[in-house]
Design a protein around this motif. Structure first.
Motif, mmCIF file in Angstrom:
data_model
loop_
_atom_site.group_PDB
_atom_site.id
_atom_site.type_symbol
_atom_site.label_atom_id
_atom_site.label_comp_id
_atom_site.label_asym_id
_atom_site.label_seq_id
_atom_site.Cartn_x
_atom_site.Cartn_y
_atom_site.Cartn_z
ATOM 1 N N UNK A 171 0.849 -1.201 0.000
ATOM 2 C CA UNK A 171 0.000 0.000 0.000
ATOM 3 C C UNK A 171 0.881 1.246 0.000
ATOM 4 N N UNK A 172 0.361 2.340 -0.561
ATOM 5 C CA UNK A 172 1.112 3.595 -0.517
ATOM 6 C C UNK A 172 1.236 4.086 0.916
ATOM 7 N N UNK A 173 2.425 4.554 1.322
ATOM 8 C CA UNK A 173 3.662 4.667 0.546
ATOM 9 C C UNK A 173 4.377 3.322 0.444
ATOM 10 N N UNK A 174 4.455 2.785 -0.757
ATOM 11 C CA UNK A 174 4.954 1.434 -0.982
ATOM 12 C C UNK A 174 6.346 1.251 -0.382
ATOM 13 N N UNK A 175 6.507 0.099 0.307
ATOM 14 C CA UNK A 175 7.804 -0.244 0.872
ATOM 15 C C UNK A 175 8.012 0.226 2.290
ATOM 16 N N UNK A 176 7.160 1.108 2.781
ATOM 17 C CA UNK A 176 7.283 1.574 4.172
ATOM 18 C C UNK A 176 6.422 0.670 5.073
ATOM 19 N N UNK A 177 6.757 0.548 6.357
ATOM 20 C CA UNK A 177 6.040 -0.397 7.231
ATOM 21 C C UNK A 177 4.721 0.149 7.762
ATOM 22 N N UNK A 178 4.029 0.910 6.970
ATOM 23 C CA UNK A 178 2.709 1.446 7.324
ATOM 24 C C UNK A 178 2.085 1.968 6.038
ATOM 25 N N UNK A 179 0.777 2.210 6.062
ATOM 26 C CA UNK A 179 0.071 2.800 4.922
ATOM 27 C C UNK A 179 -0.340 4.226 5.281
ATOM 28 N N UNK A 180 -0.700 5.004 4.268
ATOM 29 C CA UNK A 180 -1.165 6.360 4.575
ATOM 30 C C UNK A 180 -2.381 6.325 5.507
ATOM 31 N N UNK A 181 -3.214 5.279 5.365
ATOM 32 C CA UNK A 181 -4.362 5.159 6.278
ATOM 33 C C UNK A 181 -3.904 5.084 7.731
ATOM 34 N N UNK A 182 -2.747 4.453 7.975
ATOM 35 C CA UNK A 182 -2.239 4.352 9.352
ATOM 36 C C UNK A 182 -1.775 5.722 9.863
ATOM 37 N N UNK A 183 -1.188 6.526 8.966
ATOM 38 C CA UNK A 183 -0.806 7.884 9.383
ATOM 39 C C UNK A 183 -2.066 8.695 9.710
ATOM 40 N N UNK A 184 -3.089 8.562 8.842
ATOM 41 C CA UNK A 184 -4.342 9.288 9.112
ATOM 42 C C UNK A 184 -4.945 8.856 10.449
ATOM 43 N N UNK A 185 -4.849 7.542 10.748
ATOM 44 C CA UNK A 185 -5.372 7.058 12.029
ATOM 45 C C UNK A 185 -4.567 7.633 13.195
ATOM 46 N N UNK A 186 -3.247 7.735 13.018
ATOM 47 C CA UNK A 186 -2.415 8.323 14.079
ATOM 48 C C UNK A 186 -2.817 9.777 14.327
ATOM 49 N N UNK A 187 -3.108 10.496 13.264
ATOM 50 C CA UNK A 187 -3.519 11.901 13.415
ATOM 51 C C UNK A 187 -4.858 11.976 14.172
ATOM 52 N N UNK A 188 -5.793 11.080 13.840
ATOM 53 C CA UNK A 188 -7.083 11.070 14.560
ATOM 54 C C UNK A 188 -6.858 10.790 16.042
ATOM 55 N N UNK A 189 -6.006 9.805 16.348
ATOM 56 C CA UNK A 189 -5.700 9.521 17.754
ATOM 57 C C UNK A 189 -5.081 10.762 18.424
ATOM 58 N N UNK A 190 -4.243 11.476 17.686
ATOM 59 C CA UNK A 190 -3.592 12.652 18.265
ATOM 60 C C UNK A 190 -4.602 13.691 18.733
ATOM 61 N N UNK A 191 -5.612 13.906 17.951
ATOM 62 C CA UNK A 191 -6.615 14.896 18.366
ATOM 63 C C UNK A 191 -7.515 14.345 19.480
ATOM 64 N N UNK A 192 -7.673 13.014 19.546
ATOM 65 C CA UNK A 192 -8.366 12.440 20.699
ATOM 66 C C UNK A 192 -7.584 12.722 21.976
ATOM 67 N N UNK A 193 -6.261 12.552 21.907
ATOM 68 C CA UNK A 193 -5.422 12.820 23.091
ATOM 69 C C UNK A 193 -5.507 14.297 23.465
ATOM 70 N N UNK A 194 -5.469 15.179 22.465
ATOM 71 C CA UNK A 194 -5.592 16.607 22.774
ATOM 72 C C UNK A 194 -6.907 16.894 23.494
ATOM 73 N N UNK A 195 -8.008 16.274 23.027
ATOM 74 C CA UNK A 195 -9.307 16.480 23.689
ATOM 75 C C UNK A 195 -9.275 15.970 25.124
ATOM 76 N N UNK A 196 -8.607 14.837 25.346
ATOM 77 C CA UNK A 196 -8.493 14.295 26.716
ATOM 78 C C UNK A 196 -7.723 15.278 27.593
ATOM 79 N N UNK A 197 -6.622 15.823 27.074
ATOM 80 C CA UNK A 197 -5.863 16.813 27.833
ATOM 81 C C UNK A 197 -6.754 17.991 28.226
#
Length: 294
Positions: A171-197
């Motif tokens: 999956x894009x980005x091909x050859x890296x150990x994650x997909x762009x969907x995983x980066x998008x999920x990390x960003x969503x989690x980041x804003x969840x953490x900000x809301x918790x703070x």
């Protein structure tokens, strides 16, 4: 869109032509003398002056010299322009100066001046009681997703074979150990953490930073009433992981001696600017430097 490594020349162009436009936007605690250290990582080890000392691919440089009592005596960097020169030409502007442990001047070698593959600053700070950072990495999210998709009877949950079987390496980005969907999920989690703070800890000063392969979430309140000592950081780790089931790196939260990628520095492995962001809808493609766009 895919990822690629920046070349040496592109790295130099970024820090010479584009990065200076972001210096005024750096968080207020990023100064020449505030963080206790700045650090650089190189792709290839570079020699130091002292005979018998191994070449270095990662160096830390203190922002202040101290006396035997630990009091500050003289600053390594007069202003942020000095830090910038260190980033652009690490060997020529090494704060260790004539020390045996300074990087070797490229004029004395066949090897060229190293370029920083990554630029970091120390979370430990001379003028703040703490900088609290939560690290959420797309690689961790991808591994967990692969484990759910593919039977992992041998327990090799972080193996390349497991990521390949789950289709993540293709999956894009091909050859890296994650997909762009995983980066998008990390960003969503980041804003969840900000809301918790903000909701659970009444935090007034927070920041979410796209790190290139995930996010960093900062809690920056310096009110002594919110004393984020070692025990508090353990409690916070347990809360985020067990109650909210957010895949964080608990070691980063707990260890205030860590370094973090400098906001607006270049993540040279993916050609992305480390960018403070305001929305979970952030498009990672917008973090491509202007000087690297074709």
């Amino acid at each position: 869109m895919s990822w690629r490594h920046a070349t040496r020349e592109e790295i130099y162009r970024y820090y010479t032509e584009e990065f200076p436009s972001y210096v005024d936007e750096l968080p207020s605690f990023i100064t020449a003398k505030g963080p206790k250290q700045y650090a650089l990582a190189f792709r290839e080890p570079h020699p130091v002056r002292k005979d018998g000392v191994p070449d270095k691919d990662f160096i830390r440089r203190d922002t202040w010299q101290t006396n035997a009592s630990g009091d500050r005596t003289s600053a390594a960097f007069h202003d942020f322009d000095d830090v910038l020169e260190f980033i652009r030409h690490p060997a020529r502007n090494d704060p260790l100066g004539r020390s045996d442990f300074a990087l070797v001047d490229p004029d004395l070698l066949d090897k060229p001046d190293p370029r920083p593959n990554a630029v970091y600053y120390a979370l430990d700070h001379w003028e703040r009681p703490w900088v609290l950072l939560i690290d959420i990495d797309a690689k961790t999210i991808a591994r967990e997703r692969a484990t759910r998709v593919v039977s992992d009877e041998d327990g090799s949950g972080d193996s390349e074979e497991l990521l390949d079987a789950a289709g993540i390496l293709d999956a894009d980005p091909a050859g890296y150990p994650y997909a762009f969907d995983d980066i998008d999920q990390a960003i969503e989690y980041g804003f969840e953490v900000r809301d918790i703070f903000e909701d659970d800890f009444n935090a007034e000063e927070t920041m979410v930073v796209y790190s290139g392969q995930g996010v960093h979430v900062y809690l920056l309140d310096s009110d002594p009433a919110h004393r984020y000592d070692a025990k508090s950081r353990e409690v916070l780790n347990d809360l985020l992981q067990d109650t909210y089931e957010i895949p964080i790196d608990p070691v980063v939260t707990a260890d205030r001696r860590r370094v973090a990628r400098l906001p607006y520095s270049l993540h040279a492995d993916v050609c992305s600017i480390v960018t403070p962001i305001e929305s979970p809808n952030f498009d990672v493609r917008s973090a491509r430097p202007e000087v690297l766009r074709e």
